[in-house]
Design a protein around this motif. Structure first.
Motif, PDB file in Angstrom:
ATOM      1  N   GLY A 291      23.931  24.169 -23.695  1.00  0.00           N
ATOM      2  CA  GLY A 291      25.167  23.938 -24.422  1.00  0.00           C
ATOM      3  C   GLY A 291      26.393  24.244 -23.573  1.00  0.00           C
ATOM      4  O   GLY A 291      27.377  23.501 -23.591  1.00  0.00           O
ATOM      5  N   ALA A 292      26.325  25.351 -22.801  1.00  0.00           N
ATOM      6  CA  ALA A 292      27.437  25.696 -21.911  1.00  0.00           C
ATOM      7  C   ALA A 292      27.605  24.638 -20.821  1.00  0.00           C
ATOM      8  O   ALA A 292      28.729  24.304 -20.435  1.00  0.00           O
ATOM      9  CB  ALA A 292      27.202  27.070 -21.296  1.00  0.00           C
ATOM     10  N   VAL A 293      26.493  24.091 -20.320  1.00  0.00           N
ATOM     11  CA  VAL A 293      26.554  23.044 -19.300  1.00  0.00           C
ATOM     12  C   VAL A 293      27.222  21.796 -19.861  1.00  0.00           C
ATOM     13  O   VAL A 293      28.064  21.171 -19.193  1.00  0.00           O
ATOM     14  CB  VAL A 293      25.138  22.723 -18.780  1.00  0.00           C
ATOM     15  N   VAL A 294      26.872  21.421 -21.091  1.00  0.00           N
ATOM     16  CA  VAL A 294      27.470  20.233 -21.706  1.00  0.00           C
ATOM     17  C   VAL A 294      28.979  20.410 -21.884  1.00  0.00           C
ATOM     18  O   VAL A 294      29.762  19.491 -21.614  1.00  0.00           O
ATOM     19  CB  VAL A 294      26.796  19.934 -23.061  1.00  0.00           C
ATOM     20  N   VAL A 295      29.393  21.595 -22.321  1.00  0.00           N
ATOM     21  CA  VAL A 295      30.832  21.859 -22.478  1.00  0.00           C
ATOM     22  C   VAL A 295      31.538  21.772 -21.128  1.00  0.00           C
ATOM     23  O   VAL A 295      32.630  21.202 -21.016  1.00  0.00           O
ATOM     24  CB  VAL A 295      31.057  23.245 -23.120  1.00  0.00           C
ATOM     25  N   LEU A 296      30.920  22.326 -20.095  1.00  0.00           N
ATOM     26  CA  LEU A 296      31.506  22.263 -18.750  1.00  0.00           C
ATOM     27  C   LEU A 296      31.596  20.823 -18.264  1.00  0.00           C
ATOM     28  O   LEU A 296      32.625  20.404 -17.703  1.00  0.00           O
ATOM     29  CB  LEU A 296      30.672  23.092 -17.782  1.00  0.00           C
ATOM     30  N   LEU A 297      30.545  20.051 -18.482  1.00  0.00           N
ATOM     31  CA  LEU A 297      30.563  18.642 -18.069  1.00  0.00           C
ATOM     32  C   LEU A 297      31.645  17.858 -18.813  1.00  0.00           C
ATOM     33  O   LEU A 297      32.307  16.989 -18.233  1.00  0.00           O
ATOM     34  CB  LEU A 297      29.196  18.006 -18.308  1.00  0.00           C
ATOM     35  N   ALA A 298      31.826  18.165 -20.103  1.00  0.00           N
ATOM     36  CA  ALA A 298      32.839  17.467 -20.890  1.00  0.00           C
ATOM     37  C   ALA A 298      34.251  17.828 -20.439  1.00  0.00           C
ATOM     38  O   ALA A 298      35.184  17.022 -20.584  1.00  0.00           O
ATOM     39  CB  ALA A 298      32.665  17.788 -22.371  1.00  0.00           C
ATOM     40  N   ALA A 299      34.408  19.028 -19.894  1.00  0.00           N
ATOM     41  CA  ALA A 299      35.742  19.457 -19.447  1.00  0.00           C
ATOM     42  C   ALA A 299      36.188  18.715 -18.190  1.00  0.00           C
ATOM     43  O   ALA A 299      37.397  18.569 -17.950  1.00  0.00           O
ATOM     44  CB  ALA A 299      35.742  20.958 -19.192  1.00  0.00           C
ATOM     45  N   ILE A 300      35.235  18.232 -17.390  1.00  0.00           N
ATOM     46  CA  ILE A 300      35.587  17.584 -16.119  1.00  0.00           C
ATOM     47  C   ILE A 300      36.419  16.327 -16.320  1.00  0.00           C
ATOM     48  O   ILE A 300      37.494  16.188 -15.714  1.00  0.00           O
ATOM     49  CB  ILE A 300      34.316  17.287 -15.298  1.00  0.00           C
ATOM     50  N   PRO A 301      35.997  15.357 -17.153  1.00  0.00           N
ATOM     51  CA  PRO A 301      36.854  14.179 -17.348  1.00  0.00           C
ATOM     52  C   PRO A 301      38.183  14.498 -18.017  1.00  0.00           C
ATOM     53  O   PRO A 301      39.178  13.796 -17.787  1.00  0.00           O
ATOM     54  CB  PRO A 301      35.996  13.242 -18.214  1.00  0.00           C
ATOM     55  N   VAL A 302      38.225  15.555 -18.840  1.00  0.00           N
ATOM     56  CA  VAL A 302      39.495  15.947 -19.461  1.00  0.00           C
ATOM     57  C   VAL A 302      40.482  16.405 -18.391  1.00  0.00           C
ATOM     58  O   VAL A 302      41.662  16.022 -18.398  1.00  0.00           O
ATOM     59  CB  VAL A 302      39.264  17.067 -20.492  1.00  0.00           C
ATOM     60  N   ILE A 303      40.000  17.214 -17.444  1.00  0.00           N
ATOM     61  CA  ILE A 303      40.856  17.665 -16.343  1.00  0.00           C
ATOM     62  C   ILE A 303      41.279  16.474 -15.490  1.00  0.00           C
ATOM     63  O   ILE A 303      42.431  16.383 -15.045  1.00  0.00           O
ATOM     64  CB  ILE A 303      40.125  18.714 -15.495  1.00  0.00           C
ATOM     65  N   ALA A 304      40.351  15.549 -15.243  1.00  0.00           N
ATOM     66  CA  ALA A 304      40.676  14.356 -14.447  1.00  0.00           C
ATOM     67  C   ALA A 304      41.789  13.543 -15.107  1.00  0.00           C
ATOM     68  O   ALA A 304      42.702  13.054 -14.430  1.00  0.00           O
ATOM     69  CB  ALA A 304      39.433  13.500 -14.258  1.00  0.00           C
TER      70      ALA A 304
ATOM     71  N   ALA B 115      30.140  14.146 -24.481  1.00  0.00           N
ATOM     72  CA  ALA B 115      30.373  14.989 -25.657  1.00  0.00           C
ATOM     73  C   ALA B 115      29.897  14.348 -26.955  1.00  0.00           C
ATOM     74  O   ALA B 115      29.626  15.068 -27.921  1.00  0.00           O
ATOM     75  CB  ALA B 115      31.863  15.308 -25.767  1.00  0.00           C
ATOM     76  N   GLY B 116      29.801  13.041 -26.982  1.00  0.00           N
ATOM     77  CA  GLY B 116      29.427  12.385 -28.219  1.00  0.00           C
ATOM     78  C   GLY B 116      27.944  12.207 -28.429  1.00  0.00           C
ATOM     79  O   GLY B 116      27.516  11.712 -29.473  1.00  0.00           O
ATOM     80  N   SER B 117      27.132  12.624 -27.461  1.00  0.00           N
ATOM     81  CA  SER B 117      25.692  12.382 -27.560  1.00  0.00           C
ATOM     82  C   SER B 117      24.987  13.387 -28.454  1.00  0.00           C
ATOM     83  O   SER B 117      23.912  13.116 -28.963  1.00  0.00           O
ATOM     84  CB  SER B 117      25.056  12.427 -26.164  1.00  0.00           C
ATOM     85  N   GLN B 118      25.562  14.575 -28.624  1.00  0.00           N
ATOM     86  CA  GLN B 118      24.982  15.625 -29.477  1.00  0.00           C
ATOM     87  C   GLN B 118      23.518  15.871 -29.115  1.00  0.00           C
ATOM     88  O   GLN B 118      22.614  15.711 -29.929  1.00  0.00           O
ATOM     89  CB  GLN B 118      25.111  15.241 -30.954  1.00  0.00           C
ATOM     90  N   ASN B 119      23.283  16.263 -27.870  1.00  0.00           N
ATOM     91  CA  ASN B 119      21.923  16.466 -27.384  1.00  0.00           C
ATOM     92  C   ASN B 119      21.616  17.918 -27.059  1.00  0.00           C
ATOM     93  O   ASN B 119      20.797  18.214 -26.212  1.00  0.00           O
ATOM     94  CB  ASN B 119      21.667  15.586 -26.154  1.00  0.00           C
ATOM     95  N   VAL B 120      22.309  18.851 -27.741  1.00  0.00           N
ATOM     96  CA  VAL B 120      22.002  20.275 -27.616  1.00  0.00           C
ATOM     97  C   VAL B 120      21.297  20.705 -28.890  1.00  0.00           C
ATOM     98  O   VAL B 120      21.742  20.389 -29.999  1.00  0.00           O
ATOM     99  CB  VAL B 120      23.282  21.108 -27.404  1.00  0.00           C
ATOM    100  N   TYR B 121      20.213  21.449 -28.738  1.00  0.00           N
ATOM    101  CA  TYR B 121      19.410  21.830 -29.879  1.00  0.00           C
ATOM    102  C   TYR B 121      19.411  23.338 -30.058  1.00  0.00           C
ATOM    103  O   TYR B 121      19.927  24.077 -29.210  1.00  0.00           O
ATOM    104  CB  TYR B 121      17.983  21.288 -29.706  1.00  0.00           C
TER     105      TYR B 121
ATOM    106  N   GLY C 113      19.761  15.870 -21.581  1.00  0.00           N
ATOM    107  CA  GLY C 113      19.573  15.793 -23.023  1.00  0.00           C
ATOM    108  C   GLY C 113      18.185  15.302 -23.393  1.00  0.00           C
ATOM    109  O   GLY C 113      17.592  15.756 -24.375  1.00  0.00           O
ATOM    110  N   THR C 114      17.659  14.365 -22.612  1.00  0.00           N
ATOM    111  CA  THR C 114      16.294  13.894 -22.847  1.00  0.00           C
ATOM    112  C   THR C 114      15.298  15.030 -22.667  1.00  0.00           C
ATOM    113  O   THR C 114      14.380  15.211 -23.467  1.00  0.00           O
ATOM    114  CB  THR C 114      15.949  12.753 -21.884  1.00  0.00           C
ATOM    115  N   SER C 115      15.493  15.827 -21.620  1.00  0.00           N
ATOM    116  CA  SER C 115      14.613  16.961 -21.388  1.00  0.00           C
ATOM    117  C   SER C 115      14.776  18.025 -22.463  1.00  0.00           C
ATOM    118  O   SER C 115      13.805  18.617 -22.931  1.00  0.00           O
ATOM    119  CB  SER C 115      14.907  17.560 -20.005  1.00  0.00           C
ATOM    120  N   ALA C 116      16.025  18.268 -22.874  1.00  0.00           N
ATOM    121  CA  ALA C 116      16.284  19.297 -23.888  1.00  0.00           C
ATOM    122  C   ALA C 116      15.667  18.940 -25.226  1.00  0.00           C
ATOM    123  O   ALA C 116      15.260  19.813 -25.995  1.00  0.00           O
ATOM    124  CB  ALA C 116      17.785  19.495 -24.050  1.00  0.00           C
ATOM    125  N   SER C 117      15.577  17.644 -25.502  1.00  0.00           N
ATOM    126  CA  SER C 117      15.004  17.212 -26.779  1.00  0.00           C
ATOM    127  C   SER C 117      13.489  17.276 -26.786  1.00  0.00           C
ATOM    128  O   SER C 117      12.869  17.092 -27.829  1.00  0.00           O
ATOM    129  CB  SER C 117      15.458  15.776 -27.083  1.00  0.00           C
TER     130      SER C 117
END
Length: 207
Positions: free
Chosen positions: A120-133, A107-113, A40-44
């Protein structure tokens, strides 16, 4: 030992399989927090501006705080993993909040521009991992213990999950919406010194 033995089930053939999945997904979720932080830092477009005092200091403070939080959460995850290995429900009760925190931070950082579809797809995939866990961890919680205790445990975990869901849901929606927007036209910024436009993060505002 009494604490562990009371949560042990004779039908524990699934315990090791659940343990590997739960710990693997939890570790992947924590790694996802790190990826989301730096990605997110790089994306910004964040960068340190040479010659302007305070930039490196802010970075070091941010990294120190991040390391302390990561170490604290990691310690909880390790303890939870050990307890879950011994088939204790306390392992589940520690690991689910760890995954809720991972979901909150990702998911709460809102770091997609605007226009960053891949990120954005990477962030959604990363957010899905803890949900599955969390889904995996609910299985050992559901299959042992009496229903009254289970109801109380689910009530507490649900109370912890509510603010996470209320933050992560809109956060992901904002990230997806931003990713689908047209990227802004590139702008050339010229800095002659440490003025008001110079800072730790440059070009990180959403349109």
């Amino acid at each position: 030992m009494a604490l562990v033995s009371t949560a042990t089930s004779s039908g524990g053939w699934w315990s090791r399989k659940v343990w590997f999945w739960a710990i693997g997904l939890t570790a992947a979720g924590l790694l996802g927090v790190v990826i989301a932080f730096f990605g997110g830092t790089s994306a910004s477009g964040a960068r340190l501006t040479p010659g302007c005092g305070g930039g490196i200091g802010l970075l070091l403070v941010a990294l120190f705080i991040f390391a302390v939080i990561a170490g604290f959460v990691g310690a909880f995850a390790v303890v939870g993993a050990i307890l879950l290995w011994f088939r204790s429900t306390w392992g589940v009760l520690l690991l689910i909040p760890v995954n809720l925190l991972s979901l909150y931070l990702i998911a709460g950082s809102q770091n997609v521009y605007a226009g960053q579809v891949v990120w954005g797809a990477v962030v959604v995939l990363l957010a899905a991992i803890p949900v599955i866990a969390i889904g995996v961890l609910l299985w050992p919680l559901w299959t042992r213990g009496n229903r009254l205790v289970l109801g109380l445990q689910l009530l507490i975990l649900g109370a912890l999950a509510v603010p996470v869901v209320l933050t992560a849901g809109p956060g992901l929606a904002t990230d997806i919406n931003s990713a689908l927007q047209a990227p802004p036209a590139p702008q050339v910024e010229t800095h002659t010194g440490c003025g008001a436009t110079t800072g730790f993060i440059v070009g990180g505002e959403q349109p």
